[in-house]
Design a protein around this motif. Structure first.
Motif, mmCIF file in Angstrom:
data_model
loop_
_atom_site.group_PDB
_atom_site.id
_atom_site.type_symbol
_atom_site.label_atom_id
_atom_site.label_comp_id
_atom_site.label_asym_id
_atom_site.label_seq_id
_atom_site.Cartn_x
_atom_site.Cartn_y
_atom_site.Cartn_z
ATOM 1 N N ARG A 1 -3.816 4.669 -9.193
ATOM 2 C CA ARG A 1 -2.615 4.429 -8.388
ATOM 3 C C ARG A 1 -2.658 2.972 -7.971
ATOM 4 O O ARG A 1 -3.549 2.568 -7.233
ATOM 5 C CB ARG A 1 -2.626 5.337 -7.161
ATOM 6 C CG ARG A 1 -1.423 5.141 -6.274
ATOM 7 C CD ARG A 1 -1.457 6.098 -5.092
ATOM 8 N NE ARG A 1 -0.270 5.963 -4.272
ATOM 9 C CZ ARG A 1 0.043 6.804 -3.299
ATOM 10 N NH1 ARG A 1 -0.739 7.818 -3.030
ATOM 11 N NH2 ARG A 1 1.132 6.627 -2.601
ATOM 12 N N LYS B 1 -6.111 -0.932 -0.927
ATOM 13 C CA LYS B 1 -6.832 0.045 -1.740
ATOM 14 C C LYS B 1 -8.333 -0.239 -1.613
ATOM 15 O O LYS B 1 -9.146 0.670 -1.576
ATOM 16 C CB LYS B 1 -6.355 -0.075 -3.188
ATOM 17 C CG LYS B 1 -6.794 1.055 -4.076
ATOM 18 C CD LYS B 1 -6.090 1.016 -5.412
ATOM 19 C CE LYS B 1 -6.766 1.955 -6.387
ATOM 20 N NZ LYS B 1 -6.217 1.826 -7.755
ATOM 21 N N HIS B 2 -8.666 -1.510 -1.530
ATOM 22 C CA HIS B 2 -10.041 -1.913 -1.251
ATOM 23 C C HIS B 2 -10.026 -3.383 -0.863
ATOM 24 O O HIS B 2 -9.081 -4.105 -1.183
ATOM 25 C CB HIS B 2 -10.935 -1.702 -2.482
ATOM 26 C CG HIS B 2 -12.406 -1.778 -2.160
ATOM 27 N ND1 HIS B 2 -12.990 -1.014 -1.186
ATOM 28 C CD2 HIS B 2 -13.404 -2.535 -2.677
ATOM 29 C CE1 HIS B 2 -14.285 -1.285 -1.127
ATOM 30 N NE2 HIS B 2 -14.560 -2.209 -2.020
ATOM 31 N N ASN B 3 -11.061 -3.839 -0.181
ATOM 32 C CA ASN B 3 -11.181 -5.272 0.079
ATOM 33 C C ASN B 3 -12.640 -5.699 0.002
ATOM 34 O O ASN B 3 -13.544 -4.876 0.050
ATOM 35 C CB ASN B 3 -10.506 -5.662 1.406
ATOM 36 C CG ASN B 3 -11.091 -4.934 2.606
ATOM 37 O OD1 ASN B 3 -12.260 -4.555 2.623
ATOM 38 N ND2 ASN B 3 -10.273 -4.734 3.628
ATOM 39 N N TYR C 1 0.843 -1.200 0.000
ATOM 40 C CA TYR C 1 0.000 0.000 0.000
ATOM 41 C C TYR C 1 0.876 1.247 0.000
ATOM 42 O O TYR C 1 0.635 2.199 -0.743
ATOM 43 C CB TYR C 1 -0.911 -0.028 1.229
ATOM 44 C CG TYR C 1 -1.987 1.027 1.211
ATOM 45 C CD1 TYR C 1 -2.908 1.087 0.162
ATOM 46 C CD2 TYR C 1 -2.105 1.960 2.229
ATOM 47 C CE1 TYR C 1 -3.910 2.043 0.138
ATOM 48 C CE2 TYR C 1 -3.105 2.916 2.214
ATOM 49 C CZ TYR C 1 -4.001 2.957 1.168
ATOM 50 O OH TYR C 1 -4.997 3.914 1.143
ATOM 51 N N VAL D 1 -9.127 -2.829 -9.789
ATOM 52 C CA VAL D 1 -8.778 -1.814 -8.786
ATOM 53 C C VAL D 1 -7.277 -1.860 -8.473
ATOM 54 O O VAL D 1 -6.616 -0.821 -8.356
ATOM 55 C CB VAL D 1 -9.626 -1.994 -7.509
ATOM 56 C CG1 VAL D 1 -9.103 -1.123 -6.365
ATOM 57 C CG2 VAL D 1 -11.097 -1.666 -7.783
ATOM 58 N N MET E 1 -8.506 -2.713 6.254
ATOM 59 C CA MET E 1 -9.161 -1.562 5.625
ATOM 60 C C MET E 1 -8.180 -0.407 5.378
ATOM 61 O O MET E 1 -8.220 0.236 4.345
ATOM 62 C CB MET E 1 -10.272 -1.089 6.552
ATOM 63 C CG MET E 1 -11.546 -0.746 5.844
ATOM 64 S SD MET E 1 -12.832 -0.504 7.068
ATOM 65 C CE MET E 1 -13.905 -1.880 6.685
ATOM 66 N N GLY E 2 -7.310 -0.181 6.344
ATOM 67 C CA GLY E 2 -6.398 0.952 6.223
ATOM 68 C C GLY E 2 -5.130 0.657 5.439
ATOM 69 O O GLY E 2 -4.324 1.553 5.221
#
Lengths: 626, 182
Positions: free
Chosen positions: A154, A128-130, A91, A149, A124-125
């Motif tokens: 990015r 980029k997405h889950n 990330y 995604v 979550m943090g």
């Protein structure tokens, strides 16, 4: 005709095949068991790791060198939490990763079931997405969304959490069209705003002391060629951040090398004194800017980034362009055409930029054997155009200033060995000169990483694999393995520290059993070297919990027990022959235990929170560190 | 000044999100992670049942609003963010409060609440539950005036808001809209 019925597990593997996944890294367990069955019949090569963190970093290494998303699969609970670090790492460094985790059955979620963890909540943090998949029919669509995604905009890591009952349920197979993706809130920008691009082009032509500040986004956007063209046409020098090493060849006369906390004097000071910083895919990281208030005080800022949230985050930009670096640079080149800037005098990238390999020097020497700046070809502007006021000669005095700094403040070290052992820089220079130009180098985090970035000469993009943003110790070995899987045609060396090596070395068992012949150079100074350096410099040499011992573990014995060739090097004379021996092995991994001098510190250095103006060069050079 | 009043330090973000599990946690988590302060938050389904509307009042002293909006925009389930200038929008909120009043003073409270166009929703032997809906500032006033009687419990929903409409039919509403670029 109706589609075949598949289990969720089969659908997942088939979806990965549809995404043209060739290799995945993972380790099975209870909740992910159903998905491991169809792997037996799949075209996808699965590499069985020894720890889930290894799977994540291997997937990162693979993504770094191939540009394709890395894929990892692990079980629920501890399997999932063990891969959180690689997710956070990816990330921070914008690495495309797709991680599949098993999950307890939907009926057990929230009951503290065996090996249950709320991995979508936990990650979550750092993703980029889950997605938590609750219906087997969603699997192909979610996999397609996940890859989309992870790889667009990015890039970044994504996670798919798959409960066991969903994996066992059946669904009617389909493969979604792009229009079937359900992402109403996701529309990354790729092309720059033409008005802003034109304004940026005008700033470029008006600058007297410009610097291109190239970041990892250049590599993600596959924009190296475009960047080189921009630099050559404008004559603007380039600094390449830790994440952008290799995006411009170090031998190129316009390449100033790495800026930042351990950057070279010229790269750091060029930014400080510049009147225009052209930030391309870089994010004003604190390790680059030093104290923000005093960073490049006289510079106007052009900031190109595909993530608009990076604009104005640390430093307000005068022109902020959201877009893909390659597309925006190409637009910028067109804008410069329109403003009358002539084409470069050279035929194409790499035409005459490369210094020959033998111009390298060893021992106490300059790092990048760069061609002098005044070797640049000239060019003639169209008379009467805006660019006519910008003959590149106008930057001659600026480039002369930079060349003078390069001359006065080179990187350096003294001797091949000190009282405490080999000089790490000497080992790196010898290794660099004994390996092919396109060798892929992975590293862990610490002194060895900074030495490697400083002393290696990166001539090609995608040859440097390291953990920049998160600073993950232990990244090197698994990342090198993933890189070798992605580029089996290349020689892959991990440059590691003894502290880092101990964190993830068990993955060499994976490498041996899978016949992945990576090579590991441990710069073994028996210390957590970077922490030791800080304690020496900022804590009055009060060394707290940093000593590791040079021979516990016995690195050679350990390497051999893991199926590798193990070598130990203690004297300068042994360095070259040991490397030659390692380079000749191509059927198993090799580990060389280089005993290095713990007293050697990484210079130059800008202390944390200090201004880049207060850069300290190596006092031993007698250059009168500023 | 009452914390509920219109204040320069506060901005209202009207955020359209996908109506999926965990979206509120993503939004709230982002604020916590990046150190942004939420002043109030209201969530409800929007007109489109695939979408929900989150109205967030943010304390912009914690971070530049521009950063908050752009970080929020990066969340995949966030579809649209509309920034509402308090001076250019209609805000409403609901207050529900139980007041400790016996039969003697009951009439006074009922009268006061009536002035604010509130309603009496429940009556007990020595308690009264009242409801007032309106602009946050009006609720502040009502709260101040009723307080001396003694609140047993007080709840406010947090505000929801819509852009103010223009008086001329042809001109468009002046709200700054941060829509995802396409």
């Amino acid at each position: 005709m109706s589609q075949p019925e598949l289990t969720g597990a089969q659908a997942l593997i088939k979806s990965l095949e549809m995404q043209r996944v060739e290799v995945m890294f993972g380790l099975p367990g209870g909740a992910i068991l159903p998905v491991y069955d169809p792997i037996i019949d799949s075209s996808i090569r699965h590499i069985l790791v020894r720890h889930e963190q290894g799977a994540g970093h291997m997937a990162e290494g693979y993504a770094h060198v191939t540009g394709r998303p890395g894929v990892a699969m692990v079980t629920s609970g501890p399997g999932a939490t063990n891969i959180v670090t690689p997710l956070a790492d990816a990330y921070m460094d914008s690495i495309p990763l797709v991680v599949v985790t098993g999950q307890v059955a939907t009926t057990s979620i929230g009951t503290d079931a065996f090996q249950e963890s709320d991995i979508t909540g936990i990650t979550m943090g750092v993703t980029k997405h889950n997605w938590l998949v609750t219906d087997a029919a969603d699997i192909p669509r979610v996999v397609a969304e996940a890859f989309h995604v992870a790889t667009t905009g990015r890039p970044g890591p994504v996670l798919i959490d798959l409960p066991k009952d969903v994996a066992n349920a059946t669904m009617e197979w389909y493969w979604p069209e792009p229009s079937d993706l359900d992402l109403p809130g996701y529309h990354p920008v790729t092309e720059g705003d033409p008005i802003l691009v034109r304004r940026a082009a005008e700033l470029l032509l008006a600058a007297g002391r410009p610097v291109i500040y190239a970041g990892g986004g250049i590599l993600k956007a596959r924009a190296s060629d475009a960047l080189l063209e921009l630099a050559e046409r404008t004559g603007i020098p380039v600094v390449t951040t830790l994440m952008a090493r290799g995006s411009v060849p170090d031998s190129h006369p316009l390449c100033l090398g790495m800026p930042g906390m351990h950057g070279n004097y010229t790269a750091v000071t060029a930014m400080q004194r510049s009147d225009l910083l052209v930030a391309l895919g870089s994010r004003f990281d604190d390790r680059v800017t030093g104290k923000v208030d005093t960073f490049a005080p006289g510079a106007k800022i052009i900031h190109v980034d595909i993530d608009p949230a990076e604009h104005h985050k640390v430093r307000r930009a005068d022109v902020a362009i959201a877009g893909d670096c390659r597309l925006v640079i190409e637009e910028l080149l067109s804008a410069l055409d329109a403003l009358g800037l002539p084409a470069s005098g050279r035929s194409g990238p790499g035409g005459d930029g490369g210094a020959t390999a033998d111009s390298r020097s060893t021992g106490a020497s300059r790092a990048s054997g760069a061609t002098p700046m005044d070797a640049l070809p000239g060019s003639v502007a169209v008379p009467g155009s805006l660019a006519a006021t910008f003959p590149r000669e106008r930057l001659d005095s600026w480039r002369a200033q930079l060349a003078e700094w390069q001359e006065r403040f080179p990187l350096g070290y003294t001797g091949q060995a000190g009282e405490g052992g080999l000089k790490p820089q000497y080992v790196l220079e010898t290794l660099r000169d004994a390996t092919p130009d396109d060798t892929i180098v992975a590293s862990g985090v610490g002194q060895h990483q900074m030495f490697a970035s400083q002393w290696w000469r990166f001539e090609h993009p995608y040859t440097w694999v390291n953990s920049g943003g998160l600073g993950t110790m232990g990244f090197g070995v698994p990342a090198a393995i993933g890189a070798k899987v992605g580029r089996p045609d290349r020689m892959v060396w991990a440059i590691d520290g003894d502290g880092c090596f101990q964190m993830t070395a068990q993955e060499l068992v994976t490498a041996s059993s899978e016949r992945i012949p990576v090579k590991i150079a441990i710069l073994n100074n028996a210390y957590l070297g970077m922490v030791r350096q800080w304690q020496e410099m900022f804590y009055e040499e009060r060394y707290s919990e940093v000593y590791l011992s040079p021979d516990l573990p016995d690195y050679v014995g350990w390497a051999e027990s893991m199926g590798c060739v193990g070598l130990r090097v203690t004297t300068p004379e042994e360095v070259g022959p040991a490397i030659d021996k390692a380079n000749a092995v191509d059927d198993r991994p090799v580990v060389i235990d280089f005993r290095t001098d713990a007293g050697e510190k990484v210079y130059p250095m800008v202390a944390a929170g200090a201004s880049n103006d207060d850069i300290v060069v190596d006092p031993a050079l007698g250059q009168g560190g500023r | 000044m009452s914390p509920y009043g219109v204040d320069q330090r506060h901005h209202i973000l009207s955020v359209l999100v996908e109506n999926k599990a965990g979206v509120l946690a993503r939004v709230a988590g982002l604020f916590a992670r990046r150190g942004y302060n939420i002043f109030s938050l209201a969530v409800a389904p929007s007109g489109d049942d695939r979408m929900s509307r989150i109205t967030i009042v943010v304390d912009v002293e914690s971070a530049p609003l521009e950063q908050i909006v752009r970080q929020l925009d990066k969340l995949i389930p966030v579809v649209q963010i509309t920034e509402l200038d308090p001076a250019e929008s209609r805000e409403r909120e609901l207050l529900l409060a139980t007041v400790a009043v016996g039969p003697e003073e009951r009439g006074q409270v009922i009268q006061l609440v009536g002035v604010f166009e509130g309603k009496i929703v429940d009556v007990g032997a020595d308690r009264l539950t009242v409801m007032v809906a309106g602009a946050p500032g009006k609720l502040d006033d009502c709260e101040d005036l009723v307080r001396p009687y003694g609140f047993v419990e007080l709840q406010r929903t947090g505000r929801v808001a819509l852009p103010r409409l223009d008086r001329q039919t042809h001109s468009h509403v002046r709200t700054h809209q941060t829509e995802k670029a396409g």
